[in-house]
Design a protein around this motif. Sequence first.
Motif, short mmCIF file in Angstrom:
data_model
loop_
_atom_site.label_atom_id
_atom_site.label_comp_id
_atom_site.label_asym_id
_atom_site.label_seq_id
_atom_site.Cartn_x
_atom_site.Cartn_y
_atom_site.Cartn_z
N SER A 56 0.86 -1.21 -0.12
CA SER A 56 0.00 -0.02 -0.01
C SER A 56 1.03 1.25 -0.21
O SER A 56 2.27 1.21 0.41
CB SER A 56 -1.19 -0.26 1.09
N ARG A 105 0.89 4.90 1.98
CA ARG A 105 0.61 5.66 3.15
C ARG A 105 1.08 7.00 3.10
O ARG A 105 2.15 7.21 2.95
CB ARG A 105 0.79 4.87 4.29
N GLN A 122 -3.57 8.67 5.49
CA GLN A 122 -4.55 7.90 4.53
C GLN A 122 -3.79 6.92 3.89
O GLN A 122 -2.53 7.04 3.67
CB GLN A 122 -5.33 8.85 3.86
N THR A 123 -4.49 5.56 3.70
CA THR A 123 -3.69 4.55 3.05
C THR A 123 -4.67 3.92 1.92
O THR A 123 -5.79 3.85 1.82
CB THR A 123 -3.74 3.38 4.04
N ASP A 171 -4.62 0.63 -1.17
CA ASP A 171 -3.73 -0.52 -1.54
C ASP A 171 -3.46 -0.36 -2.94
O ASP A 171 -4.19 0.00 -4.01
CB ASP A 171 -4.90 -1.57 -1.25
N ARG A 216 -9.13 2.06 -1.01
CA ARG A 216 -8.70 2.92 0.26
C ARG A 216 -8.85 2.13 1.45
O ARG A 216 -9.96 1.57 1.69
CB ARG A 216 -9.35 4.43 0.23
N ALA A 217 -8.15 2.31 2.68
CA ALA A 217 -8.21 1.76 3.90
C ALA A 217 -9.36 2.54 4.73
O ALA A 217 -9.95 3.60 4.45
CB ALA A 217 -7.10 1.74 4.50
N SER A 218 -9.83 2.00 5.91
CA SER A 218 -10.70 2.77 6.73
C SER A 218 -10.21 3.76 7.45
O SER A 218 -10.86 4.74 7.93
CB SER A 218 -10.86 1.80 7.95
N ASP A 219 -8.83 4.38 7.16
CA ASP A 219 -8.31 5.68 7.45
C ASP A 219 -8.58 6.90 6.62
O ASP A 219 -8.29 7.76 6.81
CB ASP A 219 -7.00 5.60 8.00
N GLU A 220 -9.28 6.52 5.34
CA GLU A 220 -9.56 7.40 4.81
C GLU A 220 -10.64 8.72 5.30
O GLU A 220 -11.32 8.63 6.04
CB GLU A 220 -10.23 7.06 3.41
N ALA A 268 -13.42 10.91 4.67
CA ALA A 268 -14.56 10.85 3.75
C ALA A 268 -14.62 12.01 3.08
O ALA A 268 -15.26 11.95 2.04
CB ALA A 268 -15.83 10.25 4.64
#
Length: 348
Positions: A145, A147, A155-156, A158, A164-168, A170
Amino acid sequence: MPELPPGRVREITRNVPAPVVPPPGMSSVTHPAGFGFLTGPHFGLKIAWVATGRAITGHPPNLPVNEPVRAAPGQELLVFQVDPAVRSGHWTRRDADPAPVAELVVAGVPIKLAKLPLRPSAGRFGLPRDGLLVVAGVPVGVPVSVRVTDAGRTQTVDVRTGLRASDEIAGYYRKTTQKLVWRRDDVPIGVSVAGHSYRGTLDMGLKSYAPSRILSDPAVLLTPYSPGNGWAAPGHAWLTVPRPTLSGNVLPGPLLTLKVDDPASFQLRLPDGTVVPAAPGSRETPITLGSLGDPGPDLTFDVPADFRTGTYVARLGAAAVIGEYRDAKLPARWAPGPEPAEIPIDLD
Protein backbone atom coordinates in the motif's frame (compact mmCIF):
# COMPACT_ATOMS: atom_id res chain seq x y z
CA MET A 1 20.61 -9.47 -15.27
CA PRO A 2 20.88 -7.62 -11.92
CA GLU A 3 18.51 -8.33 -9.06
CA LEU A 4 16.48 -5.67 -7.26
CA PRO A 5 17.21 -6.40 -3.59
CA PRO A 6 14.24 -7.11 -1.28
CA GLY A 7 12.86 -3.92 0.23
CA ARG A 8 14.59 -1.73 -2.36
CA VAL A 9 12.51 0.87 -4.21
CA ARG A 10 13.38 2.81 -7.35
CA GLU A 11 11.53 6.09 -7.92
CA ILE A 12 11.84 7.34 -11.50
CA THR A 13 10.59 10.86 -12.26
CA ARG A 14 12.69 12.04 -15.20
CA ASN A 15 11.54 11.30 -18.73
CA VAL A 16 8.34 9.57 -17.60
CA PRO A 17 5.97 10.19 -20.50
CA ALA A 18 2.21 10.17 -20.14
CA PRO A 19 0.91 7.61 -20.41
CA VAL A 20 3.51 4.99 -19.58
CA VAL A 21 2.51 1.47 -20.56
CA PRO A 22 3.05 -1.51 -18.23
CA PRO A 23 6.12 -3.66 -18.99
CA PRO A 24 5.45 -6.47 -21.48
CA GLY A 25 5.29 -9.93 -19.96
CA MET A 26 4.02 -8.69 -16.60
CA SER A 27 0.49 -9.01 -15.22
CA SER A 28 -1.07 -5.55 -14.99
CA VAL A 29 -4.22 -3.92 -13.66
CA THR A 30 -5.51 -0.45 -14.56
CA HIS A 31 -7.40 1.17 -11.72
CA PRO A 32 -10.74 2.72 -12.81
CA ALA A 33 -11.96 6.16 -11.78
CA GLY A 34 -12.24 6.49 -8.00
CA PHE A 35 -9.78 3.66 -7.30
CA GLY A 36 -6.09 4.05 -6.50
CA PHE A 37 -6.83 7.63 -5.44
CA LEU A 38 -5.90 9.60 -2.31
CA THR A 39 -6.21 13.30 -1.59
CA GLY A 40 -5.68 15.58 1.39
CA PRO A 41 -5.06 19.21 2.33
CA HIS A 42 -1.82 19.54 0.36
CA PHE A 43 -1.69 16.62 -2.08
CA GLY A 44 -3.54 14.41 -4.51
CA LEU A 45 -2.35 11.17 -6.11
CA LYS A 46 -3.74 8.55 -8.45
CA ILE A 47 -2.13 5.18 -9.09
CA ALA A 48 -2.86 4.68 -12.78
CA TRP A 49 -1.87 1.02 -13.03
CA VAL A 50 0.12 -1.67 -11.22
CA ALA A 51 2.08 -4.54 -12.78
CA THR A 52 3.76 -7.59 -11.23
CA GLY A 53 6.17 -10.16 -12.58
CA ARG A 54 9.57 -11.79 -12.23
CA ALA A 55 11.56 -9.40 -14.42
CA ILE A 56 11.65 -6.38 -16.68
CA THR A 57 13.60 -7.50 -19.73
CA GLY A 58 15.22 -5.64 -22.61
CA HIS A 59 14.32 -1.99 -23.08
CA PRO A 60 10.50 -1.87 -22.99
CA PRO A 61 9.06 0.81 -25.26
CA ASN A 62 7.71 3.92 -23.47
CA LEU A 63 9.09 2.70 -20.11
CA PRO A 64 12.03 4.68 -18.65
CA VAL A 65 13.93 1.71 -17.18
CA ASN A 66 17.58 1.88 -18.30
CA GLU A 67 18.48 -1.76 -17.85
CA PRO A 68 16.82 -5.14 -17.38
CA VAL A 69 16.15 -6.08 -13.77
CA ARG A 70 14.78 -9.18 -12.03
CA ALA A 71 13.34 -10.00 -8.64
CA ALA A 72 15.33 -11.84 -5.96
CA PRO A 73 14.33 -15.46 -5.16
CA GLY A 74 10.92 -15.58 -3.45
CA GLN A 75 10.23 -12.04 -4.60
CA GLU A 76 8.39 -10.35 -7.45
CA LEU A 77 8.76 -6.96 -9.08
CA LEU A 78 5.89 -4.61 -8.41
CA VAL A 79 5.72 -1.61 -10.74
CA PHE A 80 3.18 1.22 -10.68
CA GLN A 81 2.73 4.61 -12.28
CA VAL A 82 1.47 7.70 -10.48
CA ASP A 83 -0.71 9.80 -12.79
CA PRO A 84 1.13 13.13 -13.38
CA ALA A 85 -2.15 15.02 -13.92
CA VAL A 86 -3.50 14.42 -10.40
CA ARG A 87 -1.99 16.90 -7.94
CA SER A 88 -4.90 18.42 -6.03
CA GLY A 89 -4.77 20.19 -2.68
CA HIS A 90 -4.28 23.69 -1.31
CA TRP A 91 -0.52 23.85 -1.78
CA THR A 92 1.32 27.16 -1.51
CA ARG A 93 4.90 27.90 -0.60
CA ARG A 94 3.62 29.96 2.33
CA ASP A 95 1.94 27.04 4.09
CA ALA A 96 3.22 26.51 7.62
CA ASP A 97 2.45 22.78 7.47
CA PRO A 98 5.31 20.46 6.56
CA ALA A 99 5.17 18.72 3.20
CA PRO A 100 3.15 15.48 3.06
CA VAL A 101 5.17 12.32 3.75
CA ALA A 102 4.57 9.20 1.67
CA GLU A 103 5.59 5.60 2.35
CA LEU A 104 5.33 2.30 0.51
CA VAL A 105 4.14 -0.25 3.07
CA VAL A 106 5.13 -3.83 2.18
CA ALA A 107 3.64 -6.52 4.43
CA GLY A 108 3.41 -3.91 7.21
CA VAL A 109 6.97 -2.59 6.77
CA PRO A 110 7.18 1.08 5.66
CA ILE A 111 9.68 2.32 3.06
CA LYS A 112 9.92 6.10 2.60
CA LEU A 113 9.04 7.42 -0.85
CA ALA A 114 11.14 10.53 -1.41
CA LYS A 115 9.44 11.74 -4.60
CA LEU A 116 5.79 11.15 -3.73
CA PRO A 117 3.37 12.88 -3.67
CA LEU A 118 4.00 14.91 -6.81
CA ARG A 119 3.89 18.66 -6.24
CA PRO A 120 4.31 21.77 -8.38
CA SER A 121 7.85 23.07 -8.74
CA ALA A 122 8.62 26.11 -6.59
CA GLY A 123 8.23 29.38 -8.43
CA ARG A 124 6.13 27.95 -11.28
CA PHE A 125 2.43 28.31 -12.01
CA GLY A 126 2.29 25.33 -14.38
CA LEU A 127 2.66 21.71 -13.37
CA PRO A 128 5.65 19.59 -14.43
CA ARG A 129 4.87 17.10 -17.18
CA ASP A 130 6.97 14.28 -15.74
CA GLY A 131 5.21 11.68 -13.68
CA LEU A 132 6.48 9.02 -11.29
CA LEU A 133 7.23 5.37 -11.83
CA VAL A 134 7.88 3.16 -8.77
CA VAL A 135 9.68 -0.20 -9.06
CA ALA A 136 9.90 -2.34 -5.90
CA GLY A 137 11.02 -5.82 -4.99
CA VAL A 138 8.38 -7.42 -2.73
CA PRO A 139 7.47 -10.91 -1.48
CA VAL A 140 5.07 -12.62 -3.88
CA GLY A 141 1.43 -11.71 -3.21
CA VAL A 142 1.93 -9.75 0.04
CA PRO A 143 -0.17 -6.64 0.71
CA VAL A 144 1.41 -3.45 -0.65
CA SER A 145 0.00 0.00 0.00
CA VAL A 146 0.87 3.68 -0.25
CA ARG A 147 0.48 5.63 2.99
CA VAL A 148 0.48 9.44 3.08
CA THR A 149 0.58 11.63 6.17
CA ASP A 150 -0.53 15.22 5.61
CA ALA A 151 -1.20 17.91 8.24
CA GLY A 152 -1.06 15.27 10.97
CA ARG A 153 -3.51 12.77 9.47
CA THR A 154 -2.71 9.57 7.57
CA GLN A 155 -4.54 7.86 4.70
CA THR A 156 -3.75 4.58 2.96
CA VAL A 157 -4.54 3.05 -0.44
CA ASP A 158 -3.90 -0.56 -1.51
CA VAL A 159 -1.62 -0.54 -4.56
CA ARG A 160 -2.82 -3.90 -5.90
CA THR A 161 -6.59 -3.35 -5.57
CA GLY A 162 -6.84 0.45 -5.55
CA LEU A 163 -9.08 0.32 -2.45
CA ARG A 164 -8.68 2.93 0.28
CA ALA A 165 -8.32 1.75 3.86
CA SER A 166 -10.59 2.64 6.78
CA ASP A 167 -8.36 5.65 7.58
CA GLU A 168 -9.71 7.53 4.53
CA ILE A 169 -11.04 11.04 5.27
CA ALA A 170 -14.53 10.67 3.84
CA GLY A 171 -15.06 14.39 3.23
CA TYR A 172 -12.57 14.30 0.35
CA TYR A 173 -14.28 11.56 -1.67
CA ARG A 174 -17.59 13.07 -2.77
CA LYS A 175 -18.62 16.12 -4.76
CA THR A 176 -17.22 19.08 -2.85
CA THR A 177 -17.21 21.97 -5.34
CA GLN A 178 -19.75 24.04 -7.22
CA LYS A 179 -19.14 26.88 -9.62
CA LEU A 180 -20.84 29.92 -8.17
CA VAL A 181 -22.12 32.47 -10.67
CA TRP A 182 -23.63 35.70 -9.40
CA ARG A 183 -23.52 39.24 -10.73
CA ARG A 184 -25.47 42.49 -10.43
CA ASP A 185 -24.73 45.48 -12.64
CA ASP A 186 -25.57 49.16 -12.12
CA VAL A 187 -26.69 48.74 -8.52
CA PRO A 188 -27.83 52.17 -7.27
CA ILE A 189 -26.28 53.23 -3.97
CA GLY A 190 -25.87 56.36 -1.93
CA VAL A 191 -23.52 57.36 0.83
CA SER A 192 -23.27 60.27 3.24
CA VAL A 193 -19.73 61.44 4.05
CA ALA A 194 -19.07 64.20 6.58
CA GLY A 195 -22.58 65.53 6.04
CA HIS A 196 -22.40 65.49 2.23
CA SER A 197 -24.50 63.04 0.18
CA TYR A 198 -23.25 61.24 -2.94
CA ARG A 199 -24.97 58.82 -5.30
CA GLY A 200 -23.72 56.42 -7.93
CA THR A 201 -23.85 52.84 -9.19
CA LEU A 202 -21.78 49.73 -8.59
CA ASP A 203 -21.23 46.46 -10.40
CA MET A 204 -21.16 43.53 -7.98
CA GLY A 205 -20.00 39.99 -8.66
CA LEU A 206 -17.95 37.02 -7.53
CA LYS A 207 -14.34 36.24 -8.34
CA SER A 208 -12.01 33.68 -6.81
CA TYR A 209 -8.24 33.80 -6.43
CA ALA A 210 -6.07 30.71 -6.22
CA PRO A 211 -2.33 30.38 -5.43
CA SER A 212 -1.64 28.28 -8.51
CA ARG A 213 -3.08 30.79 -10.98
CA ILE A 214 -3.89 34.45 -10.91
CA LEU A 215 -7.64 34.16 -11.41
CA SER A 216 -9.93 31.15 -11.34
CA ASP A 217 -13.65 30.57 -11.69
CA PRO A 218 -15.52 31.49 -8.52
CA ALA A 219 -16.48 28.32 -6.67
CA VAL A 220 -17.74 26.93 -3.40
CA LEU A 221 -15.54 24.34 -1.69
CA LEU A 222 -16.54 21.95 1.11
CA THR A 223 -13.46 20.51 2.82
CA PRO A 224 -12.45 18.83 6.09
CA TYR A 225 -9.35 21.07 6.30
CA SER A 226 -8.88 24.81 5.88
CA PRO A 227 -5.37 26.35 5.65
CA GLY A 228 -6.43 29.15 7.99
CA ASN A 229 -8.42 27.04 10.46
CA GLY A 230 -6.90 23.55 10.39
CA TRP A 231 -9.04 20.41 10.64
CA ALA A 232 -12.77 20.88 11.21
CA ALA A 233 -14.22 19.50 14.45
CA PRO A 234 -15.69 15.96 14.33
CA GLY A 235 -19.01 16.05 12.49
CA HIS A 236 -18.17 19.41 10.89
CA ALA A 237 -16.56 20.73 7.70
CA TRP A 238 -15.38 24.05 6.32
CA LEU A 239 -17.31 25.70 3.50
CA THR A 240 -15.42 28.43 1.64
CA VAL A 241 -17.15 30.88 -0.71
CA PRO A 242 -15.73 33.81 -2.69
CA ARG A 243 -16.14 37.32 -1.35
CA PRO A 244 -18.10 39.73 -3.62
CA THR A 245 -16.14 42.31 -5.60
CA LEU A 246 -17.35 45.86 -6.12
CA SER A 247 -16.50 47.94 -9.16
CA GLY A 248 -18.07 50.41 -11.57
CA ASN A 249 -18.73 54.12 -11.28
CA VAL A 250 -16.71 55.52 -8.39
CA LEU A 251 -18.77 57.94 -6.37
CA PRO A 252 -17.69 61.60 -6.53
CA GLY A 253 -15.89 62.98 -3.53
CA PRO A 254 -13.51 61.12 -1.17
CA LEU A 255 -12.28 57.64 -1.94
CA LEU A 256 -14.61 55.32 -0.06
CA THR A 257 -13.58 52.10 1.68
CA LEU A 258 -16.13 49.46 2.67
CA LYS A 259 -14.99 48.00 5.97
CA VAL A 260 -16.45 44.51 5.98
CA ASP A 261 -18.09 43.33 9.19
CA ASP A 262 -18.56 39.64 8.42
CA PRO A 263 -21.06 38.63 11.14
CA ALA A 264 -23.51 41.23 9.81
CA SER A 265 -22.55 41.32 6.15
CA PHE A 266 -21.92 37.68 5.15
CA GLN A 267 -23.89 34.73 6.46
CA LEU A 268 -24.84 31.20 5.47
CA ARG A 269 -28.42 30.04 6.02
CA LEU A 270 -28.86 26.28 6.41
CA PRO A 271 -32.03 24.44 5.27
CA ASP A 272 -33.34 24.28 8.86
CA GLY A 273 -33.07 28.07 9.17
CA THR A 274 -29.88 28.11 11.22
CA VAL A 275 -27.71 31.13 10.36
CA VAL A 276 -23.93 30.59 10.39
CA PRO A 277 -21.60 33.63 10.49
CA ALA A 278 -18.27 33.64 8.66
CA ALA A 279 -15.39 32.18 10.68
CA PRO A 280 -13.05 34.71 12.32
CA GLY A 281 -10.12 33.72 10.14
CA SER A 282 -11.85 35.16 7.05
CA ARG A 283 -12.86 38.54 8.48
CA GLU A 284 -11.71 42.15 8.42
CA THR A 285 -10.77 42.81 4.80
CA PRO A 286 -11.57 46.32 3.53
CA ILE A 287 -12.80 46.67 -0.06
CA THR A 288 -12.32 49.96 -1.88
CA LEU A 289 -15.30 51.00 -3.97
CA GLY A 290 -14.38 51.05 -7.63
CA SER A 291 -11.34 48.83 -7.16
CA LEU A 292 -10.65 45.86 -9.46
CA GLY A 293 -8.08 44.41 -7.08
CA ASP A 294 -8.09 41.21 -5.05
CA PRO A 295 -11.36 41.11 -3.03
CA GLY A 296 -9.51 39.40 -0.18
CA PRO A 297 -9.58 35.84 1.15
CA ASP A 298 -12.55 33.60 0.59
CA LEU A 299 -15.13 33.53 3.37
CA THR A 300 -15.13 30.40 5.54
CA PHE A 301 -18.13 28.91 7.34
CA ASP A 302 -18.22 26.11 9.94
CA VAL A 303 -20.96 23.75 8.68
CA PRO A 304 -22.18 20.19 9.40
CA ALA A 305 -20.07 17.55 7.65
CA ASP A 306 -23.13 16.38 5.68
CA PHE A 307 -23.80 19.89 4.29
CA ARG A 308 -25.15 19.81 0.73
CA THR A 309 -27.43 22.85 0.29
CA GLY A 310 -27.81 26.31 1.78
CA THR A 311 -28.08 30.00 0.98
CA TYR A 312 -25.16 32.41 0.90
CA VAL A 313 -26.49 35.79 2.11
CA ALA A 314 -24.50 38.96 1.33
CA ARG A 315 -25.69 42.09 3.11
CA LEU A 316 -23.12 44.60 1.93
CA GLY A 317 -25.44 47.40 2.96
CA ALA A 318 -25.03 46.28 6.57
CA ALA A 319 -21.29 46.94 6.53
CA ALA A 320 -19.67 50.00 8.04
CA VAL A 321 -18.47 52.63 5.56
CA ILE A 322 -15.40 54.78 6.03
CA GLY A 323 -14.67 57.83 3.85
CA GLU A 324 -10.95 58.34 3.21
CA TYR A 325 -9.31 61.43 1.77
CA ARG A 326 -5.57 62.14 1.90
CA ASP A 327 -5.15 59.58 4.68
CA ALA A 328 -7.96 61.18 6.70
CA LYS A 329 -10.91 59.06 7.84
CA LEU A 330 -14.30 60.75 7.67
CA PRO A 331 -17.62 59.69 9.26
CA ALA A 332 -19.80 58.00 6.66
CA ARG A 333 -22.92 55.87 6.24
CA TRP A 334 -24.88 54.20 3.47
CA ALA A 335 -27.78 56.26 2.11
CA PRO A 336 -28.97 53.76 0.88
CA GLY A 337 -26.71 50.69 0.70
CA PRO A 338 -26.98 47.88 -1.84
CA GLU A 339 -29.91 45.51 -1.42
CA PRO A 340 -29.17 42.11 0.20
CA ALA A 341 -28.33 39.24 -2.16
CA GLU A 342 -29.22 35.57 -1.62
CA ILE A 343 -27.14 33.08 -3.63
CA PRO A 344 -28.19 29.39 -3.54
CA ILE A 345 -25.58 26.68 -2.96
CA ASP A 346 -26.25 23.09 -4.06
CA LEU A 347 -23.48 20.47 -3.97
CA ASP A 348 -25.74 17.54 -5.02
